[in-house]
Motif scaffolding. Structure first.
Motif, PDB file in Angstrom:
ATOM      1  N   ARG A 330      26.502   4.556  99.414  1.00 24.84           N
ATOM      2  CA  ARG A 330      26.707   5.778  98.632  1.00 24.84           C
ATOM      3  C   ARG A 330      25.758   5.827  97.432  1.00 24.84           C
ATOM      4  NH1 ARG A 330      29.880   6.419  94.041  1.00 24.84           N
ATOM      5  NH2 ARG A 330      30.093   8.609  93.447  1.00 24.84           N
ATOM      6  N   ALA A 331      25.613   4.693  96.740  1.00 20.37           N
ATOM      7  CA  ALA A 331      24.718   4.667  95.590  1.00 20.37           C
ATOM      8  C   ALA A 331      23.274   4.951  96.006  1.00 20.37           C
ATOM      9  CB  ALA A 331      24.818   3.318  94.895  1.00 20.37           C
ATOM     10  N   SER A 332      22.854   4.417  97.146  1.00 19.42           N
ATOM     11  CA  SER A 332      21.499   4.652  97.625  1.00 19.42           C
ATOM     12  C   SER A 332      21.300   6.112  97.994  1.00 19.42           C
ATOM     13  CB  SER A 332      21.208   3.756  98.832  1.00 19.42           C
ATOM     14  OG  SER A 332      21.350   2.392  98.492  1.00 19.42           O
ATOM     15  N   LEU A 333      22.289   6.704  98.649  1.00 21.35           N
ATOM     16  CA  LEU A 333      22.157   8.108  99.030  1.00 21.35           C
ATOM     17  C   LEU A 333      22.036   9.002  97.800  1.00 21.35           C
ATOM     18  CD1 LEU A 333      23.796  10.002 101.876  1.00 21.35           C
ATOM     19  CD2 LEU A 333      24.046  10.959  99.598  1.00 21.35           C
ATOM     20  N   ARG A 334      22.751   8.694  96.753  1.00 27.44           N
ATOM     21  CA  ARG A 334      22.637   9.489  95.525  1.00 27.44           C
ATOM     22  C   ARG A 334      21.210   9.437  94.973  1.00 27.44           C
ATOM     23  NH1 ARG A 334      27.617  10.726  92.934  1.00 27.44           N
ATOM     24  NH2 ARG A 334      26.624  10.693  90.889  1.00 27.44           N
ATOM     25  N   ALA A 335      20.607   8.262  95.017  1.00 28.51           N
ATOM     26  CA  ALA A 335      19.234   8.147  94.527  1.00 28.51           C
ATOM     27  C   ALA A 335      18.268   8.948  95.398  1.00 28.51           C
ATOM     28  CB  ALA A 335      18.824   6.678  94.489  1.00 28.51           C
ATOM     29  N   TYR A 336      18.423   8.841  96.713  1.00 32.82           N
ATOM     30  CA  TYR A 336      17.541   9.584  97.604  1.00 32.82           C
ATOM     31  C   TYR A 336      17.765  11.093  97.468  1.00 32.82           C
ATOM     32  CZ  TYR A 336      16.851   5.007  99.782  1.00 32.82           C
ATOM     33  OH  TYR A 336      16.558   3.682 100.009  1.00 32.82           O
ATOM     34  N   ALA A 346      14.961  13.774 105.376  1.00 34.21           N
ATOM     35  CA  ALA A 346      14.286  12.689 104.661  1.00 34.21           C
ATOM     36  C   ALA A 346      15.296  11.789 103.952  1.00 34.21           C
ATOM     37  CB  ALA A 346      13.294  13.282 103.655  1.00 34.21           C
ATOM     38  N   VAL A 347      16.348  12.378 103.396  1.00 35.53           N
ATOM     39  CA  VAL A 347      17.374  11.582 102.725  1.00 35.53           C
ATOM     40  C   VAL A 347      18.022  10.601 103.698  1.00 35.53           C
ATOM     41  CG1 VAL A 347      19.614  11.679 101.576  1.00 35.53           C
ATOM     42  CG2 VAL A 347      17.833  13.331 100.973  1.00 35.53           C
ATOM     43  N   LEU A 348      18.402  11.076 104.872  1.00 36.50           N
ATOM     44  CA  LEU A 348      19.053  10.199 105.847  1.00 36.50           C
ATOM     45  C   LEU A 348      18.065   9.221 106.468  1.00 36.50           C
ATOM     46  CD1 LEU A 348      21.577  12.575 107.682  1.00 36.50           C
ATOM     47  CD2 LEU A 348      21.943  11.059 105.733  1.00 36.50           C
ATOM     48  N   SER A 349      16.815   9.605 106.593  1.00 37.23           N
ATOM     49  CA  SER A 349      15.817   8.675 107.122  1.00 37.23           C
ATOM     50  C   SER A 349      15.631   7.500 106.176  1.00 37.23           C
ATOM     51  CB  SER A 349      14.480   9.403 107.328  1.00 37.23           C
ATOM     52  OG  SER A 349      14.586  10.414 108.314  1.00 37.23           O
ATOM     53  N   ASP A 350      15.547   7.784 104.878  1.00 37.89           N
ATOM     54  CA  ASP A 350      15.433   6.698 103.899  1.00 37.89           C
ATOM     55  C   ASP A 350      16.681   5.807 103.927  1.00 37.89           C
ATOM     56  OD1 ASP A 350      13.015   7.755 103.163  1.00 37.89           O
ATOM     57  OD2 ASP A 350      13.789   8.794 101.383  1.00 37.89           O
ATOM     58  N   LEU A 351      17.831   6.426 104.075  1.00 33.77           N
ATOM     59  CA  LEU A 351      19.073   5.667 104.103  1.00 33.77           C
ATOM     60  C   LEU A 351      19.125   4.767 105.333  1.00 33.77           C
ATOM     61  CD1 LEU A 351      21.630   5.510 102.307  1.00 33.77           C
ATOM     62  CD2 LEU A 351      22.726   7.100 103.900  1.00 33.77           C
ATOM     63  N   GLU A 352      18.645   5.284 106.466  1.00 31.01           N
ATOM     64  CA  GLU A 352      18.646   4.503 107.698  1.00 31.01           C
ATOM     65  C   GLU A 352      17.717   3.307 107.573  1.00 31.01           C
ATOM     66  OE1 GLU A 352      17.634   2.985 111.527  1.00 31.01           O
ATOM     67  OE2 GLU A 352      16.224   3.979 110.169  1.00 31.01           O
ATOM     68  N   LEU A 353      16.561   3.499 106.964  1.00 37.36           N
ATOM     69  CA  LEU A 353      15.618   2.402 106.788  1.00 37.36           C
ATOM     70  C   LEU A 353      16.214   1.321 105.888  1.00 37.36           C
ATOM     71  CD1 LEU A 353      12.822   1.167 107.195  1.00 37.36           C
ATOM     72  CD2 LEU A 353      12.026   2.535 105.232  1.00 37.36           C
ATOM     73  N   LEU A 354      16.860   1.746 104.804  1.00 35.69           N
ATOM     74  CA  LEU A 354      17.485   0.780 103.906  1.00 35.69           C
ATOM     75  C   LEU A 354      18.568  -0.009 104.625  1.00 35.69           C
ATOM     76  CD1 LEU A 354      17.851  -0.270 100.952  1.00 35.69           C
ATOM     77  CD2 LEU A 354      19.628   1.493 100.729  1.00 35.69           C
ATOM     78  N   LEU A 355      19.398   0.671 105.390  1.00 39.68           N
ATOM     79  CA  LEU A 355      20.490   0.003 106.097  1.00 39.68           C
ATOM     80  C   LEU A 355      19.944  -0.991 107.112  1.00 39.68           C
ATOM     81  CD1 LEU A 355      23.627  -0.015 106.453  1.00 39.68           C
ATOM     82  CD2 LEU A 355      23.294   1.618 108.312  1.00 39.68           C
ATOM     83  N   ARG A 356      18.911  -0.611 107.822  1.00 38.98           N
ATOM     84  CA  ARG A 356      18.346  -1.476 108.860  1.00 38.98           C
ATOM     85  C   ARG A 356      17.699  -2.724 108.256  1.00 38.98           C
ATOM     86  NH1 ARG A 356      13.450  -0.486 111.249  1.00 38.98           N
ATOM     87  NH2 ARG A 356      13.550   1.682 110.579  1.00 38.98           N
TER      88      ARG A 356
END
Length: 498
Positions: A330-336, A346-356
């Motif tokens: 959640r904190a990462s998504l807020r930043a993106y 783009a927001v979800l793509s960045d989140l997916e990369l971070l999670l992976r």
């Protein structure tokens, strides 16, 4: 031949009996002034020992012991099936009333460590009756004297050689039960105690500490007699055995209850403390958690130029690790969202990369919507998430979104975004999969029920997003979210556009 007819009063052996337990009549007698014991706890008066030959006497005593063991087994089996403190206290009160031969009673849960929870449960007593009993000075009432006399179990190593975290505990002293055979004649009672007894119609009591040497004080139970009486030695022995077992079971449930409360507190702290106020849209959220706490989350983030970011998601797993992962996601998504919120993909793509990269063993679903309330425009993208639902006076329909895998499932995630324009007065519902799965229906059936629930929102409630969310939850989950049932959390975020 002369007929055999009963003469005088029937004997004890010919008096009516309740059904047998495991084929053996119980020998625990029930006083005539009390109601019948619980189902499955029979009673009968034992024959006089002097009237029986030695062999028959031994057989009778063996049968009596087996009957007592069977009775205790039946009662403890019922008790162990309870999975909440309230249910266990009620079961314990009812079983105890049968064992001591009483009709009414109350149990007070009051852990000595002061960490709670505390509660008072009554058997055959209304809420007002419990309040009346609590007006008796604590030092005069038998259960109050037990509570004040039950110390907390010492911490590890206290009072014993070898002080250290692994040193054994010094067991807490457990006081004896307190019997008041006749409230009217008992010495040392407060006048208020006698007054309350007369008002509620009880004449005697038997109080049992809910405590063990290891657990310390958990509370106390007291049973009330309609006439002067007290349990005999055998009944005291049986209720003592049952009480110790019940206390250990309550201690386990207490630890579970406290763990659940801690998990729920952590989950709430990781989520927004309040929803933002943005012109042109009204927000409401409902978040229901399971016993272990899941990874479902939501967010509403004010963005530049009057925009608003809305998100819901779910992290795989339950318990503290899932909660921690949810907080990080959640904190990462807020930043993106702050950096590139106008492009949900783009927001979800960045989140997916971070999670992976950071948590390759975990997956998550998420939906992010970039809303411009002034223009009533929403751009959204979802990763393995259920589609939003638009509710209004003229339509109730799911938003057409493209199918996509959850985050962390593919080497590279990307799916097209969708744009929609809610009409004035329409509410957009974002929700997690737990709302569908908690219904217990197949996916198609669950979606149909959700659509029907949203369509049936009363017109008078459609102007309030909170009322819309409440109606949907009541319709889909009429019994609420059972905290004792394992399962996913439920998140429902409603946004009504003016």
């Amino acid at each position: 031949m002369a007929s055999n007819a009963p003469v005088g009063k029937p004997t004890d052996m010919s008096s009516p009996r309740l059904p047998k337990v495991a084929g053996i009549d119980s020998t625990v007698p029930a006083p005539p002034h009390t109601v019948a014991p619980l189902p499955g706890v029979p009673s009968a008066a034992p024959p006089s020992d002097a009237a029986l030959p030695p062999g028959v006497l031994i057989q009778d005593r063996l049968a009596s012991w087996v009957s007592d063991l069977t009775t205790l087994h039946e009662l403890t089996e019922r008790l162990i099936k309870t999975d909440s403190l309230d249910g266990a206290l009620r079961e314990m009160l009812g079983a105890g009333a049968a064992l001591v031969g009483a009709r009414r009673g109350m149990a007070v849960l009051e852990p000595a460590d002061g960490l709670g929870p505390t509660s008072t449960i009554g058997l055959g007593l209304a809420h007002a009756d419990l309040g009346t009993i609590e007006t008796v000075p604590r030092g005069s009432g038998s259960y109050g004297r037990l509570l004040d006399g039950l110390p907390e179990a010492d911490p590890p190593g206290a009072g014993l050689p070898g002080n250290g975290p692994t040193a054994p505990r010094r067991p807490a002293r457990v006081p004896e039960p307190i019997a008041i055979r006749d409230v009217r004649t008992e010495e040392g009672l407060d006048p208020r105690h006698r007054e309350v007894a007369a008002r509620l119609g009880y004449a005697a009591s038997y109080a049992l500490p809910l405590a063990t040497e290891e657990a310390g004080r958990l509370g106390a139970a007291v049973w009330l007699y309609d006439e002067p009486a007290e349990p005999d030695e055998r009944r005291r022995h049986l209720i003592g055995l049952y009480g110790r077992f019940a206390t250990e079971h309550l201690a386990r449930l207490l630890q579970v209850e406290r763990a659940r409360a801690r998990v729920a507190t952590v989950a709430e702290e990781l989520l927004p403390s309040r929803l933002p106020r943005v012109p042109g849209v009204r927000l409401a959220v409902r978040h229901l958690t399971g016993p272990q706490g899941g990874g479902d989350w939501y967010d509403a983030l004010p963005l530049p130029e009057g925009a608003l970011g809305l998100a819901v998601g779910s992290v795989s797993g339950t318990g503290p690790s899932a909660l921690a992962a949810m907080g990080r996601l959640r904190a990462s998504l807020r930043a993106y969202a702050v950096m590139e919120g106008e492009d949900p993909v783009a927001v979800l793509s960045d989140l997916e990369l971070l999670l992976r990269l950071t948590e390759p063993a975990r997956s998550a679903t998420a939906l992010f919507a970039y809303a411009e309330p002034a223009q009533r425009r929403i751009v959204l993208a979802g990763a393995g998430h259920a589609p939003p639902l638009v509710v209004g006076d003229h339509r109730t329909e799911f938003v057409e979104t493209s199918l996509s895998a959850p985050l962390g499932m593919l080497t590279c995630w990307e799916a097209p975004s969708v744009e929609l324009s809610p009409a004035p007065g329409e509410t957009v519902l974002l929700y997690t999969d737990g709302l569908l799965r908690r219904t217990g229906d197949a996916t198609d059936r669950a979606f149909a029920r959700l659509h029907a629930a949203a369509s049936s929102v009363p017109r008078a409630d459609r102007s309030d997003p909170g009322a819309v969310a409440d109606h949907v939850l009541r319709t889909l989950l009429p019994g609420g979210l059972d905290p004792a049932v394992e399962g996913e959390d439920v998140v429902l975020l409603a946004a009504r556009f003016e």
